[in-house]
Design an enzyme around this catalytic site. Structure first.
Site, PDB file in Angstrom:
ATOM      1  CB  CYS A 101       4.133   3.209  88.824  1.00 51.78           C
ATOM      2  SG  CYS A 101       4.820   3.278  88.142  1.00 51.78           S
ATOM      3  CG  HIS A 143       3.027   7.401  91.560  1.00 51.19           C
ATOM      4  ND1 HIS A 143       3.191   6.338  91.837  1.00 51.19           N
ATOM      5  CD2 HIS A 143       3.746   7.952  90.502  1.00 51.19           C
ATOM      6  CE1 HIS A 143       3.273   5.600  90.860  1.00 51.19           C
ATOM      7  NE2 HIS A 143       3.991   6.312  90.287  1.00 51.19           N
ATOM      8  CD  GLU A 144       3.473   9.959  87.870  1.00 50.34           C
ATOM      9  OE1 GLU A 144       4.616  10.195  87.178  1.00 50.34           O
ATOM     10  OE2 GLU A 144       1.966   9.249  87.813  1.00 50.34           O
ATOM     11  CG  HIS A 147       8.006   8.425  88.471  1.00 49.52           C
ATOM     12  ND1 HIS A 147       8.521   7.857  88.139  1.00 49.52           N
ATOM     13  CD2 HIS A 147       7.313   8.277  88.593  1.00 49.52           C
ATOM     14  CE1 HIS A 147       7.880   6.401  88.366  1.00 49.52           C
ATOM     15  NE2 HIS A 147       6.402   6.772  88.087  1.00 49.52           N
TER      16      HIS A 147
END
Length: 175
Positions: A101, A143-144, A147
């Protein structure tokens, strides 16, 4: 704007907040945000980025799988800007693979992610879109998306022994 944009690092409050939905697709600031995300991602050799990573708590991510120094085996995929994304798991199989990341430099970890997801999102004009993502691009999206929910990939690690220094990671993939 992107020349001086810093990537927020682990410990920054914005990385632990739920991002707000975008409701104004016509503002200059919104379009500058997208341009900045694309620039910062490219300059950083990333394959994806989320607005909270540059300090903006809005539901905007960019997915752009491509081979880079950080992900040499990534498949080629044109950048996709996703606003207010949500997803449905199409293949519940969890695959553990390596992630890093931009907000957590120097570390890689094995993270379980779903193999296939269908993403519903709005494009930068506010039009409704859908895309089905498999394997690495699905991993990048998940993954994004994390966030946007105040999560980072290390929150998904099942065993602390699956976390390694990036230098060790590169030794492992070279072997």
């Amino acid at each position: 704007m992107s020349e001086k944009t810093e990537i927020k690092q682990l410990g920054a409050d914005v990385l632990r907040q739920w991002a707000c939905a975008v409701d104004d697709f016509s503002s200059v600031e919104f379009h500058e945000l997208i341009d900045t995300l694309l620039d910062v991602m490219r300059q950083s050799n990333g394959v994806g980025i989320a607005a909270p990573q540059i300090g903006v708590s809005l539901q905007v991510v960019v997915i752009a799988s491509r081979p880079t120094a950080r992900y040499p085996l990534a498949p080629e995929m044109a950048p996709v800007v996703m606003v207010n994304p949500r997803h449905e798991v199409l293949d519940a199989t969890l695959i553990k693979d390596w992630e890093g990341c931009l907000s957590v430099p120097g570390i890689r970890a094995l993270v379980p992610r779903h193999r296939t997801v269908k993403v519903a999102y709005q494009d930068k004009e506010g039009q409704d879109c859908q895309i089905v993502l498999h394997d690495f691009p699905a991993r990048v999206f998940q993954h994004e998306f994390d966030h946007l929910q105040g999560l980072i990939y290390l929150d998904r690690v099942q065993d602390n022994r699956d976390i390694v220094a990036e230098s060790e990671f590169f030794k492992r993939i070279a072997a």
